[in-house]
Design an enzyme around this catalytic site. Sequence first.
Site, PDB file in Angstrom:
ATOM      1  N   HIS A 316       0.849  -1.184   0.000  1.00 15.59           N
ATOM      2  CA  HIS A 316       0.000   0.000   0.000  1.00 15.59           C
ATOM      3  C   HIS A 316       0.879   1.226   0.000  1.00 15.59           C
ATOM      4  CE1 HIS A 316      -3.194   2.782   1.064  1.00 15.59           C
ATOM      5  NE2 HIS A 316      -4.006   1.854   0.608  1.00 15.59           N
ATOM      6  N   ASP A 374      -8.006  -5.592   0.124  1.00 17.32           N
ATOM      7  CA  ASP A 374      -8.486  -6.355  -1.032  1.00 17.32           C
ATOM      8  C   ASP A 374      -8.125  -7.820  -0.978  1.00 17.32           C
ATOM      9  OD1 ASP A 374      -9.686  -4.214  -2.242  1.00 17.32           O
ATOM     10  OD2 ASP A 374      -7.840  -3.547  -3.194  1.00 17.32           O
TER      11      ASP A 374
HETATM   12  N1  CMC Z   1       4.311  -7.415  -4.996  1.00 25.07           N
HETATM   13  C1  CMC Z   1       5.670  -7.356  -5.163  1.00 25.07           C
HETATM   14  N2  CMC Z   1       6.418  -6.263  -4.956  1.00 25.07           N
HETATM   15  C2  CMC Z   1       5.765  -5.142  -4.586  1.00 25.07           C
HETATM   16  C3  CMC Z   1       4.369  -5.112  -4.407  1.00 25.07           C
HETATM   17  C4  CMC Z   1       3.634  -6.299  -4.616  1.00 25.07           C
HETATM   18  N3  CMC Z   1       2.310  -6.323  -4.450  1.00 25.07           N
HETATM   19  N4  CMC Z   1       3.991  -3.872  -4.030  1.00 25.07           N
HETATM   20  C5  CMC Z   1       5.109  -3.141  -3.993  1.00 25.07           C
HETATM   21  N5  CMC Z   1       6.189  -3.912  -4.316  1.00 25.07           N
HETATM   22  C6  CMC Z   1       7.616  -3.509  -4.303  1.00 25.07           C
HETATM   23  C7  CMC Z   1       7.973  -2.638  -5.519  1.00 25.07           C
HETATM   24  O1  CMC Z   1       8.452  -3.435  -6.583  1.00 25.07           O
HETATM   25  C8  CMC Z   1       9.054  -1.754  -4.934  1.00 25.07           C
HETATM   26  O2  CMC Z   1      10.238  -2.507  -4.827  1.00 25.07           O
HETATM   27  P1  CMC Z   1      11.683  -1.776  -4.999  1.00 25.07           P
HETATM   28  O3  CMC Z   1      11.762  -0.788  -3.875  1.00 25.07           O
HETATM   29  O4  CMC Z   1      12.680  -2.871  -4.898  1.00 25.07           O
HETATM   30  O5  CMC Z   1      11.659  -1.117  -6.347  1.00 25.07           O
HETATM   31  C9  CMC Z   1       8.576  -1.498  -3.508  1.00 25.07           C
HETATM   32  O6  CMC Z   1       7.785  -2.653  -3.164  1.00 25.07           O
HETATM   33  C10 CMC Z   1       7.720  -0.238  -3.339  1.00 25.07           C
HETATM   34  O7  CMC Z   1       6.647  -0.325  -4.262  1.00 25.07           O
HETATM   35  P2  CMC Z   1       6.026   0.889  -5.079  1.00 25.07           P
HETATM   36  O8  CMC Z   1       5.495   0.407  -6.366  1.00 25.07           O
HETATM   37  O9  CMC Z   1       7.001   2.017  -5.111  1.00 25.07           O
HETATM   38  O10 CMC Z   1       4.848   1.289  -4.120  1.00 25.07           O
HETATM   39  P3  CMC Z   1       3.632   2.207  -4.493  1.00 25.07           P
HETATM   40  O11 CMC Z   1       3.314   2.959  -3.260  1.00 25.07           O
HETATM   41  O12 CMC Z   1       3.903   3.018  -5.718  1.00 25.07           O
HETATM   42  O13 CMC Z   1       2.467   1.185  -4.868  1.00 25.07           O
HETATM   43  C11 CMC Z   1       0.644  -0.317  -4.657  1.00 25.07           C
HETATM   44  C12 CMC Z   1       1.480   0.788  -3.977  1.00 25.07           C
HETATM   45  C13 CMC Z   1      -0.581  -0.611  -3.816  1.00 25.07           C
HETATM   46  C14 CMC Z   1       0.168   0.191  -6.035  1.00 25.07           C
HETATM   47  C15 CMC Z   1       1.519  -1.565  -4.820  1.00 25.07           C
HETATM   48  O14 CMC Z   1       1.935  -2.046  -3.555  1.00 25.07           O
HETATM   49  C16 CMC Z   1       0.818  -2.678  -5.603  1.00 25.07           C
HETATM   50  O15 CMC Z   1       0.863  -2.666  -6.836  1.00 25.07           O
HETATM   51  N6  CMC Z   1       0.142  -3.640  -4.899  1.00 25.07           N
HETATM   52  C17 CMC Z   1      -0.631  -4.658  -5.558  1.00 25.07           C
HETATM   53  C18 CMC Z   1      -1.969  -4.073  -5.976  1.00 25.07           C
HETATM   54  C19 CMC Z   1      -2.914  -3.907  -4.799  1.00 25.07           C
HETATM   55  O16 CMC Z   1      -3.075  -4.804  -3.989  1.00 25.07           O
HETATM   56  N7  CMC Z   1      -3.592  -2.745  -4.771  1.00 25.07           N
HETATM   57  C20 CMC Z   1      -4.615  -2.450  -3.768  1.00 25.07           C
HETATM   58  C21 CMC Z   1      -4.224  -1.345  -2.838  1.00 25.07           C
HETATM   59  S1  CMC Z   1      -5.304  -1.294  -1.402  1.00 25.07           S
HETATM   60  C22 CMC Z   1      -6.827  -0.831  -1.988  1.00 25.07           C
HETATM   61  C23 CMC Z   1      -6.903   0.603  -2.335  1.00 25.07           C
HETATM   62  O17 CMC Z   1      -6.808   1.436  -1.418  1.00 25.07           O
HETATM   63  O18 CMC Z   1      -7.075   0.884  -3.524  1.00 25.07           O
END
Ligand code: CMC
Length: 446
Positions: A316, A374
């Site tokens: 998240h 989720d």
């Molecule tokens: N699986 C594997 N690696 C992950 C994941 C994941 N689900 N989420 C983040 N990472 C890694 C990412 O690759 C990065 O690694 P590094 O630092 O080595 O490059 C690190 O963790 C930080 O991730 P980020 O992409 O910079 O984080 P973000 O804040 O931009 O993204 C997120 C947040 C929710 C989009 C992401 O965690 C994700 O894609 N999760 C899966 C989708 C999901 O479950 N979404 C629902 C969110 S909760 C409901 C809502 O409020 O909408």
Amino acid sequence: MSKKSNDNSSQKTFTLTNNETGESCELPIVEGTYGPHCIDIRKLHAQTGYFTLDPSFTATGSCKSRLTYIDGEEGILMHRGYDIKELAVKSSYLEVCYLLINGELPTQAELDEFTYHITNHTMVHEQIKSIYQGFRRDAHPMAIMCGVVGAMSAFYHDSLDINDPEQRMISAHRLVAKIPTLAAMAMKYSKGQPFVYPRNDLSYAENFLHMCFSVPAEEYKLRPPVVRAMERILILHADHEQNASTSTVRIAGSSGANPFACIASGITSLWGPSHGGANQMVLEMLNEIGHKDNIPEFIKRAKDKEDPFRLMGFGHRVYKNYDPRAEIMRESCHEVLEELGIKDDPQLELAMELEKIALNDPYFKDRKLFPNVDFYSGIILKAMGFPTEMFTVLFAVSRTVGWISQWKEMMEEPSLRIGRPRQLYTGAPSRAYVPVKKRKVVKKSA
Ligand code: CMC
């Protein structure tokens, strides 16, 4: 540029100094009830000629809001100061709606009146039915929702004056009241079943289940644990401060667009797999993994930067601790599966195993990637009988109150101006137009 904050005067300020020119600029610091203080940079450009750059808004507050507070480090979520864990257990969805829209918990008389207003406005214009008929039967229900919610602007001309507080409130009530009806109609349409009219003798959650699952040939049997879980899903998704869809609603509303159009824009943003679309993706991912034995392979893929695969339902932007909503959802998940007699559900077993492995894996631990709301909601909704395509629609149903409350709060702001981010231009420098016949063919490298 160097920076220092000056806390001595009554107005705290933040001083930015340009290391090249030595010029400095003092910016006011604004403090909220909780959370990091903010540097008010509105005068930055006028004073220095600089903009700030924060493409994914990781450190930028877009507004002041009194609705919702999240402490991502501690795993805290509050609406109007009330903890979500308390609201989920002690309150009802309509009470939470009242709280979000009006700012305070209602008295019994206020709650009765609000419940009456919502319950008695659940029907939609009969002509809206024909809009559904324009969609293919296999249309994703979120595609239908984007269309029909926007189309509500064409039916409720009497509440479109965004400058009239009474009309804003009528629109808010209409949206909360009618969104479950529209969502249930989207589900019925895709199943090829007749639309089911709302029943005003049922609670909000009961009525929604009734409209989704009853058929003319057979009444849907409402089971208290299932109704309770539905109520919790609604409460837990009601608002979540300035996420992508809420920010979309606010920016659309800042131009003066009508509330139905703004909520339709929120629905489009919610649809993405990084946001509300994740609950559908969780189930699809569990199906893809198939068996516990395959988990290590998928964990490996999730860690591989060359592979776009991510563990859906994990991570998240704000929570760097267990999502408090996920904790409550986890409990409800077990309760519903037990009530429905779904023992030894392989998908749930798989989900639990995945959770255990991910929580102990250094990759996920170091990045503070915990299961989010989720992760569990998808399993509950599947057990209730909802098709996976409906999961994000359910999120939209619950979040409508958050969106409209945020929109209303913004519209009540006297200093409201259209939202207009700036940019850092990195394109071609200024150049002269060359007529097509004189243009040279430039070979593109493979
Ligand atoms: N699986 C594997 N690696 C992950 C994941 C994941 N689900 N989420 C983040 N990472 C890694 C990412 O690759 C990065 O690694 P590094 O630092 O080595 O490059 C690190 O963790 C930080 O991730 P980020 O992409 O910079 O984080 P973000 O804040 O931009 O993204 C997120 C947040 C929710 C989009 C992401 O965690 C994700 O894609 N999760 C899966 C989708 C999901 O479950 N979404 C629902 C969110 S909760 C409901 C809502 O409020 O909408």
